[in-house]
Design a protein around this motif. Sequence first.
Motif, PDB file in Angstrom:
ATOM      1  N   ASP A   1      14.010  -9.607  36.921  1.00  8.43           N
ATOM      2  CA  ASP A   1      13.106  -8.979  35.955  1.00  8.43           C
ATOM      3  C   ASP A   1      12.750  -9.872  34.756  1.00  8.43           C
ATOM      4  N   PRO A   2      13.719 -10.596  34.165  1.00  7.94           N
ATOM      5  CA  PRO A   2      13.357 -11.438  33.018  1.00  7.94           C
ATOM      6  C   PRO A   2      12.346 -12.532  33.387  1.00  7.94           C
ATOM      7  N   VAL A   3      12.444 -13.055  34.621  1.00 11.19           N
ATOM      8  CA  VAL A   3      11.498 -14.084  35.059  1.00 11.19           C
ATOM      9  C   VAL A   3      10.099 -13.468  35.172  1.00 11.19           C
ATOM     10  N   MET A   4      10.055 -12.263  35.734  1.00 12.11           N
ATOM     11  CA  MET A   4       8.753 -11.595  35.896  1.00 12.11           C
ATOM     12  C   MET A   4       8.172 -11.196  34.537  1.00 12.11           C
ATOM     13  N   ALA A   5       9.049 -10.828  33.617  1.00 12.56           N
ATOM     14  CA  ALA A   5       8.571 -10.442  32.277  1.00 12.56           C
ATOM     15  C   ALA A   5       7.908 -11.639  31.585  1.00 12.56           C
ATOM     16  N   VAL A   6       8.530 -12.796  31.689  1.00 11.47           N
ATOM     17  CA  VAL A   6       7.942 -13.996  31.070  1.00 11.47           C
ATOM     18  C   VAL A   6       6.638 -14.370  31.767  1.00 11.47           C
ATOM     19  N   ALA A   7       6.619 -14.258  33.082  1.00 14.19           N
ATOM     20  CA  ALA A   7       5.388 -14.555  33.820  1.00 14.19           C
ATOM     21  C   ALA A   7       4.244 -13.691  33.279  1.00 14.19           C
ATOM     22  N   HIS A   8       4.498 -12.416  33.146  1.00  8.03           N
ATOM     23  CA  HIS A   8       3.435 -11.499  32.685  1.00  8.03           C
ATOM     24  C   HIS A   8       3.067 -11.753  31.231  1.00  8.03           C
ATOM     25  N   GLU A   9       4.087 -12.058  30.443  1.00  5.32           N
ATOM     26  CA  GLU A   9       3.821 -12.370  29.027  1.00  5.32           C
ATOM     27  C   GLU A   9       2.874 -13.561  28.919  1.00  5.32           C
TER      28      GLU A   9
END
Length: 345
Positions: A156-164
């Motif tokens: 999830d943290p990787v995906m959150a940064v991607a979206h950010e």
Amino acid sequence: MGQKRIDLRSDTVTKPSEAMRQAMAHADVGDDVYGEDPTINRLEAEAAKRLGKEAGLFVPSGTMANQVAILAHTERGDEMFIHRDSHAYYYEGGAAALWAGAMLTLLDGEEGLFTADALREAVRPANIHHPRPRLVSLENTHNRAGGAALGVERMDPVMAVAHELGLMVHIDGARLFNAAVALATPASRLVREADSVSICLSKGLGAPVGSVLVGNRAFIDRARTYRKWLGGGMRQAGVLAAAGLLALDNADRLQEDHQRADRLRNGLREMGYDAWEPSVPTNMVMIETPGLAEPLVKAALERGLAFGTMGARRIRLVTHLDVDDEDIARALEIFQELRSQYRAG
Ligand SMILES: *Cc1c(COP(=O)(O)O)cnc(C)c1O
């Protein structure tokens, strides 16, 4: 007695069960290029529902699912961030360059996953000198990481940064249900933050062929066009989707494969084999070999046990639907016989 060969090369080697063949024979079909195959429509909807996405697209293979996803997410020259051990980079023959014209930036990290910080560092600001950063591709379970299941606390943290940073996220979930079972987390939760997900019906789930790509409606509409362009628009392929629908029900029994892999791994370790264990293991066992792995492959095959290598000094063993407890016991016996050869390297 003609002894059955024990095949631990891959979870793709399973043969369709009698029930599956019956379902295929009697499948309700139509022309899927016209969107008229009821069984395919049902499979697409069912896969989308199980993964918590709006829509699905049935494709012939996991490779096509990944490539169609990359095509639908990117424009030529766009940058895609991917771990260097990922299937979509390592095992798909440069297809992302061939079809999508994507520029792949390779990242490193434990068990086939880079960190959110590593991604943040790799994504460069908008500038005429840089490609347009567009897509992150993740994989769960991770094949070259020994079938490691990656939990939401890592994904999830990787995906959150991607979206950010304005990037899309694709998850290659060829073995996503193995991850769900091993982590005791619903598959839909594992991929909740992803924009698209591919699953393979022909890996642990026992279908003879087929994958499904899921995402939102607009994405799947684009993906459908690319599937056609790649030659993946099939006609009365409901005979395949019927197998796929039964395969989805096999997701619940993957725990058995994981238990057998555990038994195999533990037995091998007790004999002195260097079998490594991912943080959350699934249906694979990796053995590092002191010498070349290939002679062991040959010696095992002569005794009725098939497995593959992953590089020159590593063996990969995969449990699946067509492997039972007796097969595991026999496989361990064969490894006992091969011990001196393994040690000699
Ligand atoms: C097998 C696999 C694929 C591709 O599936 P095919 O159906 O063989 O094209 C994609 N990703 C992963 C992680 C796989 O293991």
